[in-house]
Design an enzyme around this catalytic site. Structure first.
Site, PDB file in Angstrom:
ATOM      1  CB  SER A  75      43.073  34.517  27.101  1.00 34.19           C
ATOM      2  OG  SER A  75      44.002  34.753  26.052  1.00 34.19           O
ATOM      3  CG  ASN A 134      56.226  35.388  27.225  1.00 28.64           C
ATOM      4  OD1 ASN A 134      55.161  34.850  26.916  1.00 28.64           O
ATOM      5  ND2 ASN A 134      57.256  34.704  27.702  1.00 28.64           N
ATOM      6  CB  THR A 188      33.734  62.001  65.773  1.00 31.49           C
ATOM      7  OG1 THR A 188      33.284  62.309  67.102  1.00 31.49           O
ATOM      8  CG2 THR A 188      34.409  63.228  65.172  1.00 31.49           C
ATOM      9  CG  HIS A 189      33.177  57.824  67.660  1.00 34.14           C
ATOM     10  ND1 HIS A 189      33.991  56.718  67.582  1.00 34.14           N
ATOM     11  CD2 HIS A 189      33.953  58.828  68.140  1.00 34.14           C
ATOM     12  CE1 HIS A 189      35.202  57.033  68.008  1.00 34.14           C
ATOM     13  NE2 HIS A 189      35.209  58.314  68.343  1.00 34.14           N
ATOM     14  CG  ASN A 193      14.532  52.340  47.130  1.00 32.76           C
ATOM     15  OD1 ASN A 193      14.072  52.676  48.216  1.00 32.76           O
ATOM     16  ND2 ASN A 193      14.014  51.349  46.418  1.00 32.76           N
ATOM     17  CD  GLU A 198      20.478  51.337  48.675  1.00 30.88           C
ATOM     18  OE1 GLU A 198      20.192  50.412  47.886  1.00 30.88           O
ATOM     19  OE2 GLU A 198      19.682  51.786  49.510  1.00 30.88           O
ATOM     20  CE1 TYR A 256      52.741  35.938  30.530  1.00 29.56           C
ATOM     21  CE2 TYR A 256      53.008  33.597  30.002  1.00 29.56           C
ATOM     22  CZ  TYR A 256      52.200  34.720  30.132  1.00 29.56           C
ATOM     23  OH  TYR A 256      50.854  34.611  29.878  1.00 29.56           O
ATOM     24  CD  GLN A 298      44.915  32.658  29.758  1.00 36.52           C
ATOM     25  OE1 GLN A 298      45.728  32.264  28.936  1.00 36.52           O
ATOM     26  NE2 GLN A 298      43.800  31.987  30.034  1.00 36.52           N
ATOM     27  CE  LYS A 314      45.540  39.240  29.344  1.00 36.88           C
ATOM     28  NZ  LYS A 314      46.788  38.826  30.022  1.00 36.88           N
TER      29      LYS A 314
END
Length: 475
Positions: free
Chosen positions: A22, A109, A154-155, A284, A289, A316, A321, A324
């Site tokens: 890891s 741990n 709205t909508h 753009n 976006e 544990y 693992q 993260k």
């Protein structure tokens, strides 16, 4: 280097080692690992488990290692299993076998969860600071647009006219809630898991409270099994980021619409837009976006961790693992996105005339008619129908509500007297809504002033937390 293996007769298979490794992603916890080791070393010296002379050597080596990690001089190798083994290797290289004494009374741990929690304390404060900058950008734009009347939606249909500053500042309120969630997270999760050992606590780590305070926590967790297995704090952090991502996505969507040719409400600064490789005319709204797109990534990372944690038994398990990478990814992407989005908002140029141009279109003043009748004690069900009749008449006549004559109003209903005229216009509709939460210019101006006061308090709170942690090695 591995931190286990004494009872094994052979090394792990290459496939097993690759699966287990890891260090490629948990290496970013190295500064926090040094911090925890320094606090732990003080405890070992205090209990005479490590002599003062050896302790001085180990401390000097840890401090040098911290500097080397910061400069990039010391790095992990393919043989290191994780950040813990890499740090211990580096420590032994600098001070000899005595460096291995640091492992007494602690486990990977409790070490990893402590490192991880410290990482999130620092980085959620950084997130809060960046969100504060975005709030300030919205507040500044709101103050510039208090006199602009816009169609409210709205909508995605015209609903009622509003002060455009209220449309902008609504985002500040949502973002302040996100910051508040960070502060809630800090209050709830600011307890140290260190001292839990593998799961049962440690006869060597007798005062986890003291160690916790030395690390910047408010104290220690109450149950050692819970301490090593708890990842609520990570899931909560991912929820905060996912919720924030949803808010950023909404901002992005609005700027995408507003910057379109059809709306033409906003010009996005060139610094926060991109072009097309084939169409020379294109500009753009890529920041907007990407804000919309990354929200899906944040939600996915939250879902990923929740599925890992589901049905996790006992203390544990190696499944943890997987906790993260979703967090690291969300934090990284968010801290890239926020400054760009803040810049886009701060530099945006709004087309005030275009925004106001259609504020009364789509019969957005119809509610004024219904409210006018309701104030004359006509049941709202009837008032609603009468307002609808007015809309129907205007549709057939090809006019807007503010263009209907006094005589035409009276023919539709005798209670539609000429004093309705004062409300049947944009200024009248806006100014009649004077509650603290409503859309009159005075209400919105007061609300933005309050938002500025709140963000000042937020900045002070962030600064207080950062100052408290400023003496740490990791800082």
């Amino acid at each position: 280097m591995t931190l286990w293996g004494g009872r094994f007769e052979s090394s792990p298979a290459q496939a097993m080692a690759a699966l287990s490794r890891s260090v490629g992603f948990d290496w970013r916890l190295a500064p926090y690992e040094i911090e925890v080791n320094l606090v732990h070393l003080s405890n070992l010296i205090e209990q005479s488990i490590v002599t003062k002379d050896d302790g001085a050597k180990i401390k000097a080596a840890l401090m040098e290692l911290a500097s080397d990690i910061g400069s990039g001089k010391f790095k992990y190798t393919p043989e290191d299993e994780d950040v813990h083994s890499a740090i211990e290797r580096g420590l032994i290289e600098k001070c000899g076998p005595v460096g291995g004494a640091i492992r007494a009374g602690r486990s990977r741990n409790d070490l990893v969860v402590t490192d991880f929690k410290l990482y999130l304390v620092d980085h959620l404060l950084e997130v809060a600071s960046e969100v504060s900058n975005l709030v300030k950008a919205f507040n500044a734009q709101s103050e510039k647009h208090l006199d602009v009347i816009a169609p409210g939606f709205t909508h995605t249909q015209h609903a009622q006219p509003i002060t455009f500053a209220q449309e902008l500042s609504k985002h500040s309120h949502a973002l302040l809630r996100d910051i508040d969630r960070v502060f809630d997270w800090l209050d709830r999760n600011n307890l140290s898991p260190f001292g839990a050992g593998a799961l049962a606590g440690s006869s060597i780590q007798k005062d986890p409270e003291k160690s916790g305070v030395a690390l910047g926590f408010n104290g220690a967790m109450a149950n050692s099994i819970d301490a090593v297995s708890d990842r609520d704090f990570a899931a909560e952090a991912l929820f905060i980021i996912a919720m924030l991502g949803v808010h950023l996505s909404r901002i992005g969507e609005e700027f995408i619409l507003w910057s379109s040719t059809e709306f033409n409400w906003v010009a996005i600064d060139d610094a926060y837009a991109t072009g097309s490789s084939i169409m020379p005319q294109k500009k753009n709204a890529d920041v907007a976006e990407l804000a919309r797109g990354k929200s899906g990534r944040f939600i996915g990372n939250l879902t990923s961790l929740l599925v890992v944690l589901k049905a996790m038994p006992f203390a544990y398990n190696r499944d943890l693992q997987e906790d993260k990478e979703p967090v690291f990814d969300s934090v990284d992407q968010l801290l890239i996105l926020l400054p760009a989005l803040t810049g886009m908002v701060a530099t945006a140029k709004f087309n005030k005339a275009q925004i106001s141009k259609t504020a009364s279109s789509g019969f957005s003043l119809a509610t004024e008619i219904a409210d006018f009748l309701a104030k004359k004690q006509i049941p709202f069900s009837i008032a609603h129908e009468v307002a609808g009749e007015c809309v129907k008449f205007c549709e057939k006549s090809g006019i807007e509500l503010h263009e209907i004559t006094d005589d035409q109003l009276l023919k539709i209903h005798p209670a539609l007297t000429k004093d309705l005229r004062a409300l049947l216009n944009l200024e009248g509709a806006i100014s009649s809504r004077t509650s603290a939460m409503a859309t009159s210019k005075k209400s919105v101006s007061q609300a933005v002033t309050q938002l500025n006061k709140e963000i000042t308090k937020v900045d002070a709170e962030i600064s207080k937390h950062q100052k408290r942690l400023s003496g740490m090695i990791r800082s």
